[in-house]
Design a protein around this motif. Structure first.
Motif, PDB file in Angstrom:
ATOM      1  N   PRO A   6       0.840  -1.212   0.000  1.00  0.00           N
ATOM      2  CA  PRO A   6       0.000   0.000   0.000  1.00  0.00           C
ATOM      3  C   PRO A   6       0.868   1.252   0.000  1.00  0.00           C
ATOM      4  CG  PRO A   6       0.035  -1.016   2.174  1.00  0.00           C
ATOM      5  CD  PRO A   6       0.730  -1.964   1.257  1.00  0.00           C
ATOM      6  N   ARG A   7       0.238   2.365  -0.206  1.00  0.00           N
ATOM      7  CA  ARG A   7       0.957   3.642  -0.208  1.00  0.00           C
ATOM      8  C   ARG A   7       1.661   3.851   1.129  1.00  0.00           C
ATOM      9  NH1 ARG A   7      -1.559   6.823   3.306  1.00  0.00           N
ATOM     10  NH2 ARG A   7      -3.750   6.410   3.782  1.00  0.00           N
ATOM     11  N   PRO A   8       2.661   4.701   1.189  1.00  0.00           N
ATOM     12  CA  PRO A   8       3.306   5.003   2.481  1.00  0.00           C
ATOM     13  C   PRO A   8       2.304   5.645   3.449  1.00  0.00           C
ATOM     14  CG  PRO A   8       4.645   5.781   0.649  1.00  0.00           C
ATOM     15  CD  PRO A   8       3.328   5.392   0.065  1.00  0.00           C
TER      16      PRO A   8
ATOM     17  N   LEU B  35       1.600   7.934   6.861  1.00  0.00           N
ATOM     18  CA  LEU B  35       2.262   9.078   7.479  1.00  0.00           C
ATOM     19  C   LEU B  35       1.609   9.422   8.815  1.00  0.00           C
ATOM     20  CD1 LEU B  35       2.452  11.284   4.244  1.00  0.00           C
ATOM     21  CD2 LEU B  35       4.251   9.802   5.164  1.00  0.00           C
ATOM     22  N   TYR B  36       2.214  10.361   9.521  1.00  0.00           N
ATOM     23  CA  TYR B  36       1.605  10.863  10.757  1.00  0.00           C
ATOM     24  C   TYR B  36       0.204  11.371  10.444  1.00  0.00           C
ATOM     25  CZ  TYR B  36       6.399  10.956  12.582  1.00  0.00           C
ATOM     26  OH  TYR B  36       7.660  10.620  12.976  1.00  0.00           O
ATOM     27  N   GLY B  37      -0.743  10.984  11.262  1.00  0.00           N
ATOM     28  CA  GLY B  37      -2.112  11.458  11.090  1.00  0.00           C
ATOM     29  C   GLY B  37      -3.011  10.505  10.344  1.00  0.00           C
ATOM     30  N   ASP B  38      -2.443   9.425   9.759  1.00  0.00           N
ATOM     31  CA  ASP B  38      -3.271   8.433   9.085  1.00  0.00           C
ATOM     32  C   ASP B  38      -4.051   7.611  10.119  1.00  0.00           C
ATOM     33  OD1 ASP B  38      -3.102   8.582   6.252  1.00  0.00           O
ATOM     34  OD2 ASP B  38      -1.024   7.888   6.341  1.00  0.00           O
ATOM     35  N   GLU B  39      -5.056   6.884   9.635  1.00  0.00           N
ATOM     36  CA  GLU B  39      -5.793   5.973  10.507  1.00  0.00           C
ATOM     37  C   GLU B  39      -4.829   4.934  11.088  1.00  0.00           C
ATOM     38  OE1 GLU B  39      -8.968   5.953  11.548  1.00  0.00           O
ATOM     39  OE2 GLU B  39      -9.222   7.881  10.529  1.00  0.00           O
ATOM     40  N   THR B  40      -5.015   4.587  12.351  1.00  0.00           N
ATOM     41  CA  THR B  40      -4.058   3.697  13.008  1.00  0.00           C
ATOM     42  C   THR B  40      -4.241   2.228  12.651  1.00  0.00           C
ATOM     43  OG1 THR B  40      -5.491   3.594  14.955  1.00  0.00           O
ATOM     44  CG2 THR B  40      -3.743   5.248  14.966  1.00  0.00           C
ATOM     45  N   VAL B  41      -5.427   1.841  12.163  1.00  0.00           N
ATOM     46  CA  VAL B  41      -5.692   0.437  11.829  1.00  0.00           C
ATOM     47  C   VAL B  41      -6.108   0.343  10.367  1.00  0.00           C
ATOM     48  CG1 VAL B  41      -7.000  -1.645  12.415  1.00  0.00           C
ATOM     49  CG2 VAL B  41      -6.460   0.029  14.201  1.00  0.00           C
ATOM     50  N   LEU B  42      -5.471  -0.585   9.631  1.00  0.00           N
ATOM     51  CA  LEU B  42      -5.834  -0.797   8.233  1.00  0.00           C
ATOM     52  C   LEU B  42      -7.300  -1.210   8.116  1.00  0.00           C
ATOM     53  CD1 LEU B  42      -2.806  -2.823   6.785  1.00  0.00           C
ATOM     54  CD2 LEU B  42      -3.358  -0.420   6.387  1.00  0.00           C
ATOM     55  N   PRO B  43      -8.023  -0.687   7.134  1.00  0.00           N
ATOM     56  CA  PRO B  43      -9.452  -1.018   6.997  1.00  0.00           C
ATOM     57  C   PRO B  43      -9.716  -2.511   6.900  1.00  0.00           C
ATOM     58  CG  PRO B  43      -8.882   0.839   5.589  1.00  0.00           C
ATOM     59  CD  PRO B  43      -7.595   0.324   6.158  1.00  0.00           C
ATOM     60  N   GLU B  44      -8.893  -3.256   6.118  1.00  0.00           N
ATOM     61  CA  GLU B  44      -9.137  -4.682   5.945  1.00  0.00           C
ATOM     62  C   GLU B  44      -8.881  -5.457   7.240  1.00  0.00           C
ATOM     63  OE1 GLU B  44      -5.163  -3.864   3.739  1.00  0.00           O
ATOM     64  OE2 GLU B  44      -6.969  -2.761   4.357  1.00  0.00           O
ATOM     65  N   LEU B  45      -7.891  -5.026   8.038  1.00  0.00           N
ATOM     66  CA  LEU B  45      -7.623  -5.688   9.316  1.00  0.00           C
ATOM     67  C   LEU B  45      -8.699  -5.321  10.337  1.00  0.00           C
ATOM     68  CD1 LEU B  45      -5.524  -7.609  10.442  1.00  0.00           C
ATOM     69  CD2 LEU B  45      -4.264  -5.652  11.332  1.00  0.00           C
ATOM     70  N   HIS B  46      -9.170  -4.090  10.264  1.00  0.00           N
ATOM     71  CA  HIS B  46     -10.248  -3.652  11.154  1.00  0.00           C
ATOM     72  C   HIS B  46     -11.509  -4.466  10.892  1.00  0.00           C
ATOM     73  CE1 HIS B  46     -13.308  -0.953  12.914  1.00  0.00           C
ATOM     74  NE2 HIS B  46     -12.334  -0.558  13.707  1.00  0.00           N
TER      75      HIS B  46
ATOM     76  N   THR C  66       2.486   6.076  18.996  1.00  0.00           N
ATOM     77  CA  THR C  66       2.897   4.672  19.102  1.00  0.00           C
ATOM     78  C   THR C  66       1.885   3.725  18.480  1.00  0.00           C
ATOM     79  OG1 THR C  66       1.912   4.576  21.307  1.00  0.00           O
ATOM     80  CG2 THR C  66       4.264   5.049  21.189  1.00  0.00           C
ATOM     81  N   TRP C  67       1.440   4.017  17.279  1.00  0.00           N
ATOM     82  CA  TRP C  67       0.546   3.101  16.594  1.00  0.00           C
ATOM     83  C   TRP C  67       1.316   1.852  16.174  1.00  0.00           C
ATOM     84  CZ3 TRP C  67       3.019   7.147  14.283  1.00  0.00           C
ATOM     85  CH2 TRP C  67       3.679   6.904  13.078  1.00  0.00           C
ATOM     86  N   VAL C  68       0.571   0.783  15.860  1.00  0.00           N
ATOM     87  CA  VAL C  68       1.185  -0.457  15.380  1.00  0.00           C
ATOM     88  C   VAL C  68       1.530  -0.292  13.907  1.00  0.00           C
ATOM     89  CG1 VAL C  68       0.804  -2.911  14.937  1.00  0.00           C
ATOM     90  CG2 VAL C  68      -0.002  -1.884  17.076  1.00  0.00           C
ATOM     91  N   SER C  69       2.755  -0.646  13.545  1.00  0.00           N
ATOM     92  CA  SER C  69       3.258  -0.459  12.188  1.00  0.00           C
ATOM     93  C   SER C  69       2.296  -0.980  11.132  1.00  0.00           C
ATOM     94  CB  SER C  69       4.608  -1.173  12.048  1.00  0.00           C
ATOM     95  OG  SER C  69       4.957  -1.312  10.682  1.00  0.00           O
ATOM     96  N   HIS C  70       2.028  -0.133  10.113  1.00  0.00           N
ATOM     97  CA  HIS C  70       1.166  -0.561   9.015  1.00  0.00           C
ATOM     98  C   HIS C  70       1.841  -1.623   8.153  1.00  0.00           C
ATOM     99  CE1 HIS C  70      -0.733   3.321  10.082  1.00  0.00           C
ATOM    100  NE2 HIS C  70      -1.841   2.715   9.696  1.00  0.00           N
ATOM    101  N   ILE C  71       3.162  -1.707   8.212  1.00  0.00           N
ATOM    102  CA  ILE C  71       3.867  -2.765   7.488  1.00  0.00           C
ATOM    103  C   ILE C  71       3.511  -4.120   8.108  1.00  0.00           C
ATOM    104  CG2 ILE C  71       6.149  -3.699   6.933  1.00  0.00           C
ATOM    105  CD1 ILE C  71       7.164  -0.793   6.924  1.00  0.00           C
TER     106      ILE C  71
END
Length: 437
Positions: free
Chosen positions: A113-115, A117-128, A313-318
């Motif tokens: 997925p795209r990089p 950044l600060y301020g993005d949603e903390t949980v990926l939509p598909e994982l949510h 301290t969000w969980v890495s989107h990677i």
């Protein structure tokens, strides 16, 4: 040492600095409030305020008529993990079988997925979406979902969200190593609640709640170290007890959920105003992924987000991307079903072998540990096993108030031939005469 200061803040800082440099040691007594007030020509209330601040900070403790003394500073106890002694067969590490873990590299290739950044949603939509569907049937309506860096991280964050240093937290006795350490380092006071083959004992829980526990932490299945799981009837009994304490924070650590054989029975009553359900992925997908789903009420979620903010301290989107690909893959659930069966067979095999030579074990119903009650000195038995090439975890590691007289044996990597050898050596270790003093 001489305590100085003309205000409560100055007295506090003086004593705090003395503790930091080692002038005051754990166990050292502080002067009585009246005596120090007279020495400094201050109102006793000023000294009392300084002492209260020291207690709140976890630097000192009050002992009623015995006065105030310096505390032992919180330290982590034993940790799960591999032993440095490679000469021993490690049945103490609490790890899953590495050969049973899914090859995560399979999910690293391909378009990313795209990089973020600060301020993005903390949980990926598909994982949510996956997490919400998984947890929906087991949570009160209107729950919210977050991610944490594993179950222990979730417990620490939840404690910080609703509790303060010194609060009593009801936990199972014996208690999981990570839970004991997380609460200790957070300044909480863990209070043990008895368990049996069906899980936490309601009458014991009621007594601890009456005594002022502000939170309760319950493992619904595959309790570590004993392996017990809540029965449906026991879960209902616990829920009835908790219903009378709506302001007690209910934390459910369902750490083995993806591999659990037993059904999940909720203990969270409708009256609970603060609750959380944790489901870690560590046992099923690997400890190094450091991710757990955390479902909770809206108020708790709001507090958690002050620390899980997208700038902190969000969980890495990677990591989230890898996990989402793995969970959505059609081959994952069949693989986990095979692993679940493997752990069940290894656990049952060791219990059967022990029973055949007259050694009883706890009626474990899930997980990959076997809990073996021991008569006699635990250290002696552990030492005798080590001489025969085995490393096990002593019950003392899981102590809350009383030391459990048992051994925990992790069977996740224990094939049948080694299980037979271990059972034979354990029998010999128990029969070994104690050396004369």
């Amino acid at each position: 040492m001489k305590i100085t200061g003309s205000t409560a803040a100055e007295i506090y800082e003086c004593i705090r600095e003395a503790v930091q440099v080692g002038t005051l040691q754990p166990g050292d007594s502080l002067p009585p409030v009246r005596e120090l007030g007279e020495e400094l020509s201050l109102n006793r209330n000023t000294v009392a305020a300084a002492y209260q601040r020291l207690v709140k900070a976890g630097i000192a403790m009050t002992q009623g008529r015995y006065g105030t003394s310096i505390c032992e500073q919180p330290q982590a106890g034993e940790q799960e993990g591999l032993s440095k002694d490679t000469a021993l067969i490690d049945l103490a590490d609490g790890n899953p079988d590495p050969d049973a873990l899914i090859d995560i590299s399979t999910y690293i290739s391909g378009k990313w997925p795209r990089p973020f950044l600060y301020g993005d949603e903390t949980v990926l939509p598909e994982l949510h979406r996956w997490g919400k569907e998984w947890l929906a049937q087991d949570c009160p309506t209107g729950f919210e979902l977050e991610l944490a860096h594993g179950a222990v991280d979730a417990i620490e964050r939840l404690a910080a969200a609703h509790l303060v240093s010194g609060d009593k937290v009801a936990v199972e006795q014996p208690c999981f190593l990570g839970t004991i350490n997380a609460l200790r380092l957070s300044g909480m006071h863990a209070v043990g609640v008895a368990i049996d083959e069906e899980g936490i004992v309601p009458e014991s829980l009621e007594a601890v709640l009456k005594d002022g526990a502000r939170a309760v932490l319950i493992t619904p299945r595959a309790h570590n170290p004993t392996g017990c799981s809540l029965s449906n009837s026991r879960a209902k009994e616990i829920s009835k007890v908790l219903a009378h304490y709506p302001n007690v924070f209910v934390i459910v650590d369902d750490h083995f959920a993806l591999l659990a054989e037993t059904a999940y029975y909720s203990v969270i009553p409708e009256t609970s105003t603060r609750w959380a359900l944790i489901r870690s992925l560590s046992k099923a997908l690997g400890p190094d992924l450091r991710v757990a789903f955390l479902a909770c009420d809206a108020g708790t979620a709001e507090r958690l987000r002050t620390r899980l903010a997208p700038g902190m301290t969000w969980v890495s989107h990677i990591l989230q991307t890898i996990i989402a690909r793995c969970l959505i893959d059609k081959g994952t659930i069949p693989h986990l079903n095979q692993v679940r069966l493997q752990y069940s067979e290894r656990r049952a095999n060791l219990r059967r072998l022990l029973d055949g030579i007259g050694i009883s074990s706890f009626e474990s119903s899930d997980g990959f540990n076997v809990w073996i009650p021991i008569q006699g000195d635990l250290k002696d038995v552990g030492y005798e096993l080590a001489k025969r090439g085995w490393l096990v975890r002593l019950g003392s590691a899981f102590t809350v108030q009383d030391c459990p007289q048992a051994l925990r044996v992790t069977v996740s990597k224990l094939p049948d031939d080694l299980a037979q050898a271990f059972a034979t050596d354990l029998k010999a270790s128990l029969l070994q005469p104690k050396p004369a003093p």
